[in-house]
Design a protein around this motif. Structure first.
Motif, short mmCIF file in Angstrom:
data_model
loop_
_atom_site.label_atom_id
_atom_site.label_comp_id
_atom_site.label_asym_id
_atom_site.label_seq_id
_atom_site.Cartn_x
_atom_site.Cartn_y
_atom_site.Cartn_z
N SER A 1 14.74 34.02 28.42
CA SER A 1 14.05 35.29 28.64
C SER A 1 12.54 35.10 28.64
CB SER A 1 14.45 36.33 27.60
OG SER A 1 13.98 35.96 26.32
N ILE A 2 12.09 33.94 28.22
CA ILE A 2 10.67 33.58 28.21
C ILE A 2 10.41 32.77 29.48
CG2 ILE A 2 8.91 32.24 26.99
CD1 ILE A 2 10.88 32.75 24.47
N VAL A 3 9.41 33.17 30.25
CA VAL A 3 9.13 32.49 31.51
C VAL A 3 7.66 32.08 31.55
CG1 VAL A 3 9.10 32.67 34.03
CG2 VAL A 3 10.93 33.78 32.72
N ASN B 1 -9.27 25.48 38.82
CA ASN B 1 -8.84 25.76 37.45
C ASN B 1 -7.41 26.30 37.50
OD1 ASN B 1 -9.10 28.59 38.06
ND2 ASN B 1 -11.27 28.43 37.58
N TRP B 2 -6.87 26.56 36.35
CA TRP B 2 -5.45 26.92 36.22
C TRP B 2 -5.28 28.27 35.56
CZ3 TRP B 2 -1.91 23.68 38.41
CH2 TRP B 2 -2.35 22.40 38.75
N GLN B 3 -4.40 29.07 36.11
CA GLN B 3 -3.97 30.33 35.52
C GLN B 3 -2.69 30.06 34.74
OE1 GLN B 3 -5.25 33.58 35.75
NE2 GLN B 3 -3.56 34.35 34.50
N HIS B 4 -2.69 30.37 33.46
CA HIS B 4 -1.49 30.26 32.63
C HIS B 4 -0.94 31.67 32.41
CE1 HIS B 4 -2.54 26.20 30.50
NE2 HIS B 4 -2.67 26.14 31.82
N ASP B 5 0.35 31.87 32.64
CA ASP B 5 1.00 33.15 32.40
C ASP B 5 2.30 32.92 31.65
OD1 ASP B 5 -0.73 35.10 33.75
OD2 ASP B 5 -0.16 34.05 35.58
N LEU B 6 2.59 33.83 30.75
CA LEU B 6 3.80 33.73 29.95
C LEU B 6 4.43 35.12 29.83
CD1 LEU B 6 5.41 31.67 28.26
CD2 LEU B 6 4.06 32.39 26.29
N THR B 7 5.62 35.28 30.42
CA THR B 7 6.34 36.55 30.35
C THR B 7 7.30 36.50 29.17
OG1 THR B 7 6.19 36.88 32.73
CG2 THR B 7 7.91 38.10 31.57
N LEU C 1 -3.23 39.97 26.79
CA LEU C 1 -2.19 40.83 27.35
C LEU C 1 -2.66 41.32 28.72
CD1 LEU C 1 0.56 42.21 26.88
CD2 LEU C 1 -0.70 44.13 25.88
N ASN C 2 -1.99 40.88 29.78
CA ASN C 2 -2.37 41.25 31.14
C ASN C 2 -1.45 42.29 31.76
OD1 ASN C 2 -4.60 39.60 31.22
ND2 ASN C 2 -3.54 37.89 32.16
N GLU C 3 -0.21 42.38 31.29
CA GLU C 3 0.74 43.35 31.83
C GLU C 3 1.72 43.73 30.73
OE1 GLU C 3 2.94 41.93 35.22
OE2 GLU C 3 1.15 41.03 36.11
N GLN D 1 8.80 44.43 28.51
CA GLN D 1 8.47 43.15 29.14
C GLN D 1 6.95 43.09 29.23
OE1 GLN D 1 10.73 41.51 32.49
NE2 GLN D 1 8.81 41.51 33.66
N PHE D 2 6.40 42.00 28.77
CA PHE D 2 4.95 41.89 28.83
C PHE D 2 4.55 40.48 29.23
CE2 PHE D 2 6.32 41.24 24.50
CZ PHE D 2 5.56 40.18 24.04
#
Length: 191
Positions: A69-71, A84-90, A140-142, A156-157
């Motif tokens: 459930s973690i992406v 550069n790099w964008q890191h995202d974690l749902t 927290l972006n979403e 979901q965030f």
């Protein structure tokens, strides 16, 4: 004069026949307030965190949910002069209660890093754990919620790099000598 900030220094065989990489994540993420990391004591060797130290008396916090459930997502941003790099974690929450609401509300305005447990270990366990947000932190972006709770997801965030604060590399591996010592180090952060 032309500047060459980096050069490739070796080749790579990008496949292991009959050994496909295992996709997915485990059920646990360790979240650490960005400012709580002791960067003088922590050590990084060739993009691998071999010692993750926190400032005296501080600790990380576990976020536990369901397997897969973690992406984690990473994307490359090419700019005029550098990349550069964008890191995202749902992260997904499957329980509707005040504790979950308080957790998500506290993330609003926080700056954290996240140690993610992968299902893939690598040959010696060296890629089992990766840290997202080492350079600039995650915010927290979403955040979304719907009363229909599709797939039983209550909240979901997405934590991710900020608009102007990106990372210098892919997520750093967290690995200290072997998998057992690595897990002991990580467990000590939340004890």
């Amino acid at each position: 004069m032309t500047w060459d900030c980096t050069r490739i220094t070796n080749g790579l065989v990008g496949v292991k026949c009959n050994e496909p990489t295992i996709p997915g994540t485990g059920s646990r993420v360790i979240l650490i307030n960005y400012s709580d990391i002791d960067r003088k004591l922590s050590t990084i060797e060739d993009n691998v965190i071999t010692l993750l130290a926190l400032k005296q008396g501080l600790k990380g916090y576990e976020f536990v949910s369901l397997n897969n459930s973690i992406v984690g997502e990473i994307s490359y941003n090419k700019t005029t002069y550098f990349g550069n790099w964008q890191h995202d974690l749902t992260l997904r929450i499957f329980a509707k209660n005040d504790e979950a609401k308080k957790f998500v509300n506290k993330l609003n305005g926080s700056l954290v890093v996240a140690v993610v447990e992968n299902k893939e270990n690598g040959p010696n366990g060296e890629v089992k754990y990766e840290l997202y947000g080492w350079d600039a932190g995650l915010e927290l972006n979403e955040a979304t919620a719907a009363t229909e709770m599709a797939e039983s997801v209550v909240y979901q965030f997405k934590l991710g790099s900020g608009t102007n604060s990106k990372e210098s590399s892919l997520p750093k591996s967290v690995f200290k000598t072997d998998l057992t010592q690595t897990e002991d180090m990580l467990n000590s952060l939340v004890a």
